[in-house]
Design an enzyme around this catalytic site. Structure first.
Site, PDB file in Angstrom:
ATOM      1  N   ASP A  49       0.837  -1.191   0.000  1.00  0.00           N
ATOM      2  CA  ASP A  49       0.000   0.000   0.000  1.00  0.00           C
ATOM      3  C   ASP A  49       0.875   1.245   0.000  1.00  0.00           C
ATOM      4  OD1 ASP A  49      -2.355   1.838   0.802  1.00  0.00           O
ATOM      5  OD2 ASP A  49      -3.292  -0.139   0.888  1.00  0.00           O
ATOM      6  N   HIS A  86      -3.886   6.013   3.545  1.00  0.00           N
ATOM      7  CA  HIS A  86      -4.593   4.807   3.102  1.00  0.00           C
ATOM      8  C   HIS A  86      -3.967   3.539   3.682  1.00  0.00           C
ATOM      9  CE1 HIS A  86      -5.918   1.703   0.173  1.00  0.00           C
ATOM     10  NE2 HIS A  86      -6.994   2.466   0.023  1.00  0.00           N
ATOM     11  N   ASN A 177     -13.796   0.001  -7.118  1.00  0.00           N
ATOM     12  CA  ASN A 177     -14.929   0.898  -6.860  1.00  0.00           C
ATOM     13  C   ASN A 177     -15.479   1.530  -8.133  1.00  0.00           C
ATOM     14  OD1 ASN A 177     -14.306   0.350  -4.238  1.00  0.00           O
ATOM     15  ND2 ASN A 177     -13.769   2.431  -3.656  1.00  0.00           N
ATOM     16  N   SER A 244     -11.472  -0.894  -0.745  1.00  0.00           N
ATOM     17  CA  SER A 244     -10.173  -0.854  -0.072  1.00  0.00           C
ATOM     18  C   SER A 244     -10.307  -1.173   1.407  1.00  0.00           C
ATOM     19  CB  SER A 244      -9.536   0.539  -0.204  1.00  0.00           C
ATOM     20  OG  SER A 244      -8.884   0.696  -1.421  1.00  0.00           O
TER      21      SER A 244
END
Length: 323
Positions: A49, A86, A177, A244
């Site tokens: 990430d 994130h 998404n 996520s």
């Protein structure tokens, strides 16, 4: 033209200085119900990430190491700090530790290997992702968690994923998404759409599919992906939404399942066997299979079924005794 992988788009809903709760997504999958049996100790999850704020009070001591594959900090491999937020949020959902303050992750005693493959802008070259996967393989992690994706099917990326699975590593990825709330159309994101990957879609607290979650035949299962509270930058907490946020619930769940299954069978289970144990712990929600796959991960479903069957057996015995 060079292709890039990016963060699965997500929405920041709220920031908070202080919280003290078990996040709803952790509760929904029934993780607290099996913490007396395991909290994921000894299982290592590689988080590919934006890096991680390992100084966060709920993440201190959870990371056993890390590496930077991006151009942040001049490409210094030893600095895997998160400038985006994130990665820290994802890491907290997997393994935020229990310290009677803040939040707690699905597997609060699991180890985290922080592999920074996305820079501060949430963008990463495919080379960085591939290098991150290969490093995770070299470090012999148990699970790879990726809340990232792109529209391009890159053979080298697919090769790295298959190599991980061949090395008995479970690969979990957010489905994406780009959904249009219509299961008759397909939206694909890679690496989630590879058959070898465990692709995770999102649902809300009402167990309905999130209108943003991708639909396709490669979706394996779902977890809560709306209004997810977890760790964030500078010791704070944030509520975020997106697939996520759903994927790390499954990564944490697999850490718990791996311990439970290995203890039960008395040996290390293979990747296909652990995948089967995961799917056994899902419940269908009545949404389209292209949106929810096998359904919601629900860690105590086997115990519930056993209780139901036991009660049915007792009812049968009592009935036969009365006639």
């Amino acid at each position: 033209m060079e292709h890039y992988v990016r963060l699965i788009p997500y929405q920041v809903i709220e920031l908070a200085e202080m919280v003290n709760e078990v996040p709803k997504g952790v509760e929904l999958i029934q993780a607290p119900k099996i913490w007396n049996d395991t909290k994921g100790k000894g299982v290592t999850v590689a988080v590919l990430d934006t890096g991680c704020d390992i100084t966060h009070p709920n993440l201190q001591g959870q990371a056993i190491g890390g590496r930077n594959f991006t151009d942040d900090d001049g490409g210094n491999p030893d600095i895997f700090k998160d400038y985006n937020g994130h990665g820290t949020h994802v890491a907290g959902t997997i393994a935020a530790k229990q310290n009677d303050n803040g939040v707690i992750g699905v597997a609060p005693e699991a180890n985290l290997l922080i592999l920074k493959v996305l820079n501060k802008n949430g963008s990463g070259k495919y080379e960085w992702i591939i290098n991150g996967i290969n490093h995770a393989i070299e470090q012999k992690v148990d699970i790879i968690s990726m809340s990232l994706g792109g529209p391009n099917d890159i053979p080298e990326l697919y090769g790295a994923v298959k190599k991980a699975v061949t090395n008995n590593i479970l690969v979990v990825c957010a489905a994406g998404n780009e959904g249009d709330d219509d299961d008759s159309t397909d939206e694909f994101s890679f690496p989630a759409s590879y058959n070898e990957v465990i692709s995770v879609g999102a649902v809300n607290l009402e167990r309905r599919s999130s209108n943003f979650t991708n639909s396709n035949n490669e979706i394996d299962l779902v977890a809560l992906g709306e209004a997810i509270l977890s760790t964030y930058l500078n010791g704070k907490y944030a509520t975020l939404s997106g697939t996520s946020m759903a994927a790390p619930h499954v990564s944490g769940a697999l850490a718990l399942i791996k311990n439970l299954a290995n203890n039960y069978f008395g040996r290390e289970l293979t990747e296909p066997e652990l995948y089967a144990q995961l799917i056994k712990r899902t419940v269908p929600l009545g949404n389209s299979p292209k949106l929810e796959g096998n359904g919601l991960v629900y860690l105590t479903v086997l115990e519930h079924l056993a209780n139901v069957f036991d009660q049915e057996f007792l009812n049968k015995v009592f009935y036969e005794m009365s006639v």
